[in-house]
Design an enzyme around this catalytic site. Structure first.
Site, PDB file in Angstrom:
ATOM      1  N   SER A  95     -25.093  -4.815 -35.145  1.00  0.00           N
ATOM      2  CA  SER A  95     -24.775  -5.406 -36.428  1.00  0.00           C
ATOM      3  C   SER A  95     -25.552  -6.715 -36.600  1.00  0.00           C
ATOM      4  O   SER A  95     -26.785  -6.705 -36.523  1.00  0.00           O
ATOM      5  CB  SER A  95     -23.257  -5.590 -36.534  1.00  0.00           C
ATOM      6  OG  SER A  95     -22.863  -5.798 -37.864  1.00  0.00           O
ATOM      7  N   HIS A 229     -18.824   2.012 -38.084  1.00  0.00           N
ATOM      8  CA  HIS A 229     -19.607   0.848 -37.699  1.00  0.00           C
ATOM      9  C   HIS A 229     -19.554   0.590 -36.197  1.00  0.00           C
ATOM     10  O   HIS A 229     -20.533   0.129 -35.610  1.00  0.00           O
ATOM     11  CB  HIS A 229     -19.104  -0.381 -38.469  1.00  0.00           C
ATOM     12  CG  HIS A 229     -20.009  -1.565 -38.358  1.00  0.00           C
ATOM     13  ND1 HIS A 229     -21.335  -1.517 -38.757  1.00  0.00           N
ATOM     14  CD2 HIS A 229     -19.805  -2.819 -37.887  1.00  0.00           C
ATOM     15  CE1 HIS A 229     -21.896  -2.700 -38.544  1.00  0.00           C
ATOM     16  NE2 HIS A 229     -20.987  -3.503 -38.013  1.00  0.00           N
TER      17      HIS A 229
END
Length: 250
Positions: A95, A229
């Site tokens: 991320s 995610h």
């Protein structure tokens, strides 16, 4: 060059591999800490020495001033890594950490002539793609809702009001860094690059991950995993295998 001293504020070396031929630098997601990569450090083979980056404002650095821009973080991390360049450096970032890994690798290549052994960019769109995101502008409840929705924070922490309020400032600063990042076009990296992504990630599409191909002159691979995610929580062994195969290839 003498072995680096393990007392730097930025670097955690949980499972030293003194005879390793390459060092893998792991950079956490927004709100994350170096300890997130403890399982990676323990699972990598002896030929890979894992260095985990600790951002200011969390755990043992919680009293330090926060940094809330990618350039500031990248400058500091790149400087902190210089004593560790007696071996080739590879990077794994998830991320925010993927964007940061890219910028650190750029700095070391451009300013020091140090080409990374590999860059593994996980759960993040390519720098040249753009989304307008404003999570960092939400109130505390809105930020907590985001954290819960992505399932990247230990549920025990989200249920502890005191700890939660303690980690929110650092998390907000990280989101601000990720969401205000502006890519400055330049030469592509000269290292192999692997993009890893969950097929149901609300923060990055497979196409946005595939665009990382534009940021290397070397080989590019795209690996897609089932999940959102934080797909890597369920596919840790597979992700480690991808990295191990690339870093130990003859």
């Amino acid at each position: 060059m003498n072995p680096p001293v393990d007392d730097d504020r930025w670097i955690r070396r949980f499972d030293p591999r003194p005879d390793a031929g390459v060092r893998l630098v792991c950079l956490p997601h927004a709100g994350g800490s170096a300890s997130f990569f403890l399982p990676v450090a323990r699972a990598m083979p002896p030929s890979v020495d894992v260095l985990c980056v600790q951002y200011p404002g969390r755990q043992d650095r919680r009293t330090e001033p926060l940094l809330d821009t990618v350039p500031d973080l990248a400058d500091q991390v790149a400087a902190a890594l210089l004593p560790w360049t007696d071996r080739p450096l590879a990077f794994f970032g998830h991320s925010l950490g993927a964007t940061l890994a890219f910028e650190v690798a750029r700095r070391l290549e451009r300013e020091k002539g140090l080409v990374a052994a590999a860059l593994f960019a996980s759960g993040r769109r390519a720098p040249s793609t753009h989304r307008t995101e404003t999570v960092h502008l939400r109130d505390d409840d809105g930020l907590i809702a985001e954290m819960r929705g992505l399932s990247g924070t230990d549920a025990r922490l989200l249920g502890d009001e005191e700890i939660l309020r303690m980690i929110l400032p650092a998390t907000r600063a990280d989101y601000r860094a990720a969401e205000t990042y502006v890519y400055e076009p330049g030469e592509a990296l000269r290292c192999p690059l692997v993009a890893l992504v969950g097929d149901d990630d609300p923060k990055v599409t497979v196409d946005e991950a595939a665009a990382w191909a534009d940021h290397t002159e070397d080989r590019f691979d795209l690996r897609v995993f089932p999940g959102g995610h934080f797909y890597l929580a369920d596919h840790q062994a597979a992700v480690i295998k991808v990295m191990t195969e690339r870093l130990t290839a003859p």
